[in-house]
Design an enzyme around this catalytic site. Structure first.
Site, short mmCIF file in Angstrom:
data_model
loop_
_atom_site.label_atom_id
_atom_site.label_comp_id
_atom_site.label_asym_id
_atom_site.label_seq_id
_atom_site.Cartn_x
_atom_site.Cartn_y
_atom_site.Cartn_z
N ARG A 155 16.68 -61.63 0.73
CA ARG A 155 16.64 -62.04 -0.99
C ARG A 155 15.41 -61.55 -1.51
O ARG A 155 15.35 -60.74 -2.19
CB ARG A 155 17.07 -63.36 -0.99
CG ARG A 155 18.43 -63.94 -0.45
CD ARG A 155 18.87 -65.25 -1.08
NE ARG A 155 20.04 -65.76 -0.75
CZ ARG A 155 20.54 -66.93 -0.98
NH1 ARG A 155 20.16 -67.60 -2.06
NH2 ARG A 155 21.65 -67.22 -0.56
N HIS A 196 27.33 -58.06 -0.87
CA HIS A 196 26.49 -58.92 -1.27
C HIS A 196 27.08 -60.25 -1.88
O HIS A 196 27.39 -60.48 -3.09
CB HIS A 196 25.44 -58.57 -2.45
CG HIS A 196 24.31 -59.11 -2.58
ND1 HIS A 196 23.21 -59.38 -1.72
CD2 HIS A 196 23.87 -60.10 -3.44
CE1 HIS A 196 22.22 -60.12 -2.29
NE2 HIS A 196 22.71 -60.63 -3.32
N TYR A 225 30.27 -56.35 -21.00
CA TYR A 225 30.05 -55.38 -22.33
C TYR A 225 29.10 -54.51 -22.15
O TYR A 225 28.72 -53.50 -23.17
CB TYR A 225 29.43 -56.51 -23.38
CG TYR A 225 30.22 -57.71 -23.83
CD1 TYR A 225 31.41 -57.38 -24.52
CD2 TYR A 225 29.64 -58.97 -23.69
CE1 TYR A 225 32.24 -58.54 -25.11
CE2 TYR A 225 30.48 -59.88 -24.09
CZ TYR A 225 31.63 -59.74 -24.90
OH TYR A 225 32.50 -60.78 -25.28
#
Length: 846
Positions: free
Chosen positions: A40, A86, A129
């Site tokens: 990570r 992932h 968006y």
């Protein structure tokens, strides 16, 4: 179900294990730490990517989101990455995607975002968006990934494969930096310039034992996306040597004259990841808490066309440079950056210096080029093998067809082809699958051309694989290519200047200990040019006044000069007889040894409040012990105003003018001075100032010169008899429009003009030739006179003195005004007694 149907408890299978809590916690924590560190938080030193970033770029490449294709919804990318590679939540994936698209975060963005991807002060819009696709440079990160250049590993559920590292044709870790917090360790790497990093990498390729100084000749320091300035390079060298160090960044600020009376700080670049709203908020807090002084307002004028532009207004009487140093101390305009180059190397975290970072990346690229060359060699050898079999078949195509037709099945046909034509099984199978259209003459030519090209490429690849030097040359060539296509000039300025006092001590004092905030009330001279420009010259205590300037420059003719102090209150007198109070504290300051009046502020804008047709004629002192102020008007009225007792108003009348009259000149006049009138009919009168008794501001004055029929006074001057004074006159034909005819001019010694009594007609100062009928300009003052045009540029006057009643010589160009030279005046510098200005009120902002 009845109780009888239930299974007895002793028959239920149970599995209970006794474990040590400490051992269980230790094991679980280590597993968590391992997951965070390796999967990570930390980037791989080879491609500079964390796993989530690598998976995003790889998946976008697999989805075909290339720069030449349309954008797709970011939510679609997030879903693909989460579902296949992932499984850690869409929020983390989208955050990583957004960061790779922000040009203020990465030096070379890897994602081309469409929509609101956030700013330094605001977060991005939701994934549904925004839209995204790969940036052109990101293609270099995944280039040749399908040519066995990197290892692949199973994904989280072993349903498909993902790359363990990307080929990374650009040194992404150094160029874009990285940040992340793992367990027990963290990384924080600064962005750098791609061209500089490539230069250092190439140098290290050629010189494996290169020193840090040699590498820093190519990479002198970080290059931040937002520009700014890095102050102090010692911490950068330490980071490049050990992997850890600190440096400070400053905003790029310049001092500008916002208006004639107001200066400001214009901020065009900010430190790394500092937004304008945060800066404005900190400035507000500092002003309201009294930590910051001298700030009038803060305005954000940023737009898409001009970029960042924050304007900090400075209050009257404050030193902009000192205010800037104060802002550096208490706001994020100066910020620190701690470098901690921690990255994964061969599966383990390491702290790397510049040499190690470049070496790990170059080793990776050498491995990529080697594996790619081997892959390409094998593929070309396979293709050449097939092409050679096809050529054999085409040469004996009739026999091949006959052999195939007489075979019972494809297996028999394959075997007979191998036996008859000495072909391999692969070649035989390929011939069996051959389409008849390939049997034309042109196909044979194409195959022979392809054979030659394959043989050439195979020889080239074998030569590359046989020579480590050739492999390094390919790596260097490809680095040059990406630097040329994607490199940009350096944005961040590097300087050895010391950081502000904010970084000197750990504890910041609320009292500003830097340079003086308010401009000192020191002796100064204020000059006003004939073209209406005013400057201030600050003088050291006891310093002499400036010497006469030997050379000419624009606007250098002085109409008025006043010895005062930088924070004193003085007055500007206009042609309407009005005196306007002002302070010279915010006038442009020019050095005493290089005075350029062209750098001055327009006095009309500086004092403000002038009416139509009103202009400033001179500047005077308002001190109670100053000499009386003398004025002369166009109708021949003279007045000396007694000092002191001025009305407590920002402006007031200094003389009561009659209808149609205006002031033609103003200056301080002690009793031993000479007052001079010049009239349009070429009459000049001078008399002692003692002949005019001082009056109050409300008085209308007394008769000064007796004017002839139709004549008017065109100039009024105050002279010191101890100076070597001259008179300049310029005549033009009657009725000539101003500026249309240069006319005739002359210079005469003032001593040639006899004194007359006040209210008389004076003596002739210029003889008119036939066609001349009016005096367009007259001036009296100390040598040397300075003539200028309407634009302030220098004009030439006659070199020799003439008789007072001579007609003069023709001038080359129109003279609009005449004044004295800088330093030609006699000035007595006053003691510093004025009360310091308090600025524009309290320091409460907004």
């Amino acid at each position: 179900m009845t109780p009888a149907d239930r299974t007895p408890p002793d028959e239920i299978a149970e599995r209970i294990e006794d474990v040590d809590v400490a051992a269980e916690m230790q094991g679980s924590y280590l597993e968590y730490a391992y997951s965070v560190i390796y999967a990570r938080a930390l980037p791989d030193a080879r491609d500079g990517l964390k796993p989530v970033q690598r998976r995003i770029l790889y998946m976008m490449s697999e989805m075909g989101l290339r720069p030449d294709r349309g954008h797709v919804k970011s939510a679609r990318v997030t879903g693909e990455v989460m579902g296949k590679l992932h499984p850690h939540g869409d929020g983390a994936i989208y955050d990583a995607l957004v960061r790779m698209a922000q040009d203020f975060t990465l030096r070379v963005p890897l994602v081309d975002g469409h929509g609101n991807f956030g700013s330094l002060d605001d977060g991005p819009a939701a994934a549904r968006y925004t839209e995204a696709r790969l940036a052109a440079v990101a293609l270099e990160m995944v280039a040749d990934i399908d040519e066995d250049t990197v290892d692949f590993q199973p994904n989280y559920d072993s349903s498909q494969q993902e790359p363990a590292v990307l080929p990374a044709a650009i040194p992404n870790l150094l160029v874009n930096g990285a940040s992340g917090i793992a367990v027990g360790m963290a990384t924080n790497m600064a962005p750098h310039n791609l061209i500089e990093v490539v230069g250092a990498a190439k140098h290290l390729l050629e010189n494996p034992d290169a020193s840090l100084d040699e590498l820093m000749a190519y990479v002198p320091g970080p290059d931040l996306p937002g520009g700014g300035t890095i102050v102090g390079l010692a911490g950068i060298r330490e980071a490049y040597e050990t992997g850890r160090g600190t440096f400070r960044t400053r905003a790029k600020v310049r001092v500008e004259q916002l208006t004639a009376r107001k200066s400001g700080l214009v901020i065009t670049e900010l430190p790394y990841l500092i937004g304008p709203e945060k800066v404005i908020e900190k400035i507000k807090d500092g002003v309201n808490s009294k930590k910051l002084q001298g700030i009038a307002d803060v305005t954000d004028l940023s737009d898409r066309q001009h970029g960042l532009r924050l304007v900090v207004g400075i209050k009257t009487g404050f030193n902009p440079d000192a205010v800037l140093e104060q802002i550096y101390k208490f706001t994020p305009l100066e910020d620190g950056f701690a470098i901690n180059n921690v990255a994964l190397v061969e599966g383990g975290p390491q702290t790397l210096g510049l040499h190690d970072l470049l070496r790990v990346y170059l080793d990776h690229r050498i491995d990529v080029v080697t594996r790619r060359s081997r892959f390409r060699l094998a593929r070309r050898q396979e293709r050449l093998h097939l092409v050679e079999g096809l050529l054999v078949a085409i040469l004996d195509i009739d026999e091949v067809i006959q052999l195939i037709r007489t075979s019972d099945d494809s297996a028999e046909a394959s075997g007979r082809l191998q036996q008859v034509f000495d072909l391999s099984q692969v070649q035989a199978e390929y011939i069996l699958e051959l389409r008849l259209r390939r049997l034309t003459k042109f196909s044979r030519i194409e195959l022979e051309t392809e054979q030659a090209e394959l043989q050439r490429e195979i020889a080239e690849l074998e030569a590359i694989l046989a020579s480590p030097a050739r492999i390094r040359a390919v790596v260097a060539e490809e680095l040059d290519d990406v630097a040329e296509r994607f490199g940009t000039p350096r944005r961040t300025l590097l300087t050895e200047a010391k950081a502000s006092i904010a970084s000197v001590g750990a504890k910041k004092s609320a009292t500003f200990a830097g340079p003086a905030l308010e401009i000192a009330d020191a002796p100064a001279i204020v000059y006003l040019s004939t073209t209406g420009r005013a400057v201030r010259v600050d003088l050291a205590e006891g310093a002499p006044a400036p010497a006469v300037a030997p050379r000419r420059s624009k606007h250098d003719a002085v109409i008025s000069a006043l010895a005062t102090t930088s924070r004193a209150e003085i007055g500007a007198v206009t042609n309407r007889g009005r005196l306007i109070r002002f302070s010279p504290v915010d006038l442009p300051v020019v050095p005493v040894n290089s005075i350029h009046l062209a750098a001055g502020a327009r006095i009309a804008e500086y004092v403000g409040g002038l009416g139509k047709g009103e202009r400033v004629l001179g500047i005077v002192s308002l001190a109670a012990d100053a000499e009386p102020i003398a004025l002369g008007t166009a109708q021949g009225v003279v007045k000396r105003v007694a000092p002191g007792g001025w009305p407590n108003r920002p402006d007031f009348e200094l003389i009561a003018l009659k209808q149609g009259d205006e002031v033609m000149g103003v200056a301080h006049a002690a009793a031993d001075r000479e007052l001079v009138f010049a009239a349009s009919d070429a009459q000049l009168l001078h008399f002692a100032a003692s002949a005019v008794r001082p009056q109050g501001a409300a008085a209308g004055g007394m008769a000064g010169i007796n004017l002839g029929q139709g004549a008017r006074a065109i100039g009024f001057f105050v002279l010191d008899p101890a100076d070597e004074n001259v008179v300049v006159t310029v005549s033009v034909p009657a009725g000539t429009l101003p500026g249309a005819d240069p006319g005739r001019g002359k210079i005469s010694a003032f001593s040639e003009f006899p004194a007359k009594g006040r209210a008389t007609g004076g003596v002739r100062a210029h003889a008119f030739l036939k066609g001349d009928g009016v005096l367009a300009l007259a001036w009296a003052g100390p040598k040397p006179p300075r003539a200028v045009g309407s634009d302030g540029s220098a004009r030439q006057l006659p070199d020799t003195l003439s008789k007072r009643d001579a007609s003069g010589t023709p001038l080359d160009s129109v003279v609009s005004a005449v004044g004295t030279a800088v330093g030609a005046e006699r000035l007595a510098l006053p003691a510093v007694t004025s009360a310091p200005l308090s600025g524009d009120g309290d320091d409460t902002l907004f």
